[in-house]
Design a protein around this motif. Structure first.
Motif, short mmCIF file in Angstrom:
data_model
loop_
_atom_site.label_atom_id
_atom_site.label_comp_id
_atom_site.label_asym_id
_atom_site.label_seq_id
_atom_site.Cartn_x
_atom_site.Cartn_y
_atom_site.Cartn_z
N VAL A 135 -6.72 64.94 6.62
CA VAL A 135 -5.61 64.39 5.85
C VAL A 135 -4.34 65.11 6.29
O VAL A 135 -4.19 66.32 6.09
N TYR A 136 -3.43 64.36 6.88
CA TYR A 136 -2.22 64.93 7.47
C TYR A 136 -1.03 64.53 6.61
O TYR A 136 -0.84 63.33 6.31
N THR A 137 -0.22 65.51 6.21
CA THR A 137 0.87 65.26 5.27
C THR A 137 2.21 65.84 5.74
O THR A 137 3.12 66.03 4.94
N ILE B 113 -3.59 64.23 -2.09
CA ILE B 113 -4.58 65.14 -1.52
C ILE B 113 -5.72 65.37 -2.51
O ILE B 113 -6.91 65.32 -2.16
N ARG C 89 -9.62 64.49 -1.95
CA ARG C 89 -10.67 65.51 -2.06
C ARG C 89 -11.77 65.03 -3.01
O ARG C 89 -12.96 65.20 -2.77
N VAL D 108 -12.85 67.53 3.27
CA VAL D 108 -11.47 67.09 3.47
C VAL D 108 -10.65 68.27 3.96
O VAL D 108 -10.53 69.29 3.27
N ALA E 218 -6.98 69.18 4.70
CA ALA E 218 -5.59 68.75 4.52
C ALA E 218 -4.67 69.75 5.20
O ALA E 218 -4.81 70.96 5.02
#
Length: 219
Positions: A9-11, A25, A29, A39, A41
């Protein structure tokens, strides 16, 4: 023993940053835990300069601006072409404007949006894990993204916005909002919804996200 499959998960944001990212996020999860998926992140672009093979899917969660290095772009493109799953949520469409491949991958790029407000999303295709649980008309409060081009014809449209139900829409009667597509051997899912923190507590939206991720990761 094989490693547990995981979601990346790219933020990272280089432009507008959504306050809902932590809620997103947390929701991912929880969804990952329900499917025995780890996950990871991160906002570190270096993660894309290492092999991505262990990830069942990569999720761009309200990323914005230019968020990848040249090497990271190459690695992400190769991952999807080889069969990796890619999921874009909300402002993922406001990302990597300088990388033409990304626009093709996602299917369309963000143009503008009216004020946050309630409206109606019309489910066109219930034969998909992201939509089969939804009513024919889904009442949602969100930023109703307009796109620079209409992706219909290049993607499988799952949900469209009903512009008569809110103020300020700019695409007309045919306004795709959620879609999926194939890219090489990989699968891509995008939902324009996800602006508010509250929506990540909504059971329908959480099932929508899980269905999109499950579909994208199926290969």
């Amino acid at each position: 023993m094989a490693a547990t499959p995981a979601l990346l998960v790219y933020t990272r944001t280089a432009d507008y940053r959504h306050d809902s990212i932590p809620a997103g996020i947390a929701a991912l999860r929880g969804l990952g835990g329900s499917r025995a998926l780890g996950v990871d992140a991160t906002e570190d672009p270096a993660v894309f300069e290492a092999p991505l093979d262990r990830y069942a899917a990569v999720v761009f969660l309200s990323t914005s601006g230019e968020v990848l290095t040249p090497a990271g772009r190459r690695r992400l493109g190769a991952y999807v072409e080889a069969g990796g799953g890619f999921v874009g949520v909300h402002a993922a469409a406001c990302t990597e404007y300088d990388w033409p491949y990304y626009g093709d991958l996602l299917g369309a790029r963000f143009d503008r949006h009216p004020a946050l407000q309630p409206g109606r999303a019309v489910v066109e295709d219930h034969d998909h894990p992201a939509t089969r649980h939804l009513p024919a008309v889904w009442h949602v409060t969100d930023e109703w993204y307009d796109f620079r081009t209409n992706p219909r014809g290049r993607v499988r449209v799952l949900v469209r916005a009903d512009e008569s139900s809110y103020d300020g829409g700019g695409m007309g009667d045919d306004h795709p909002l959620v879609w999926c597509r194939d890219q090489g051997a990989g699968r891509v899912f995008y939902t324009a919804l996800g602006h508010t923190a509250e929506i990540y507590d909504d059971p329908d939206f959480r099932a929508h996200l899980l269905g999109g991720i499950t579909w994208a990761a199926a290969r």
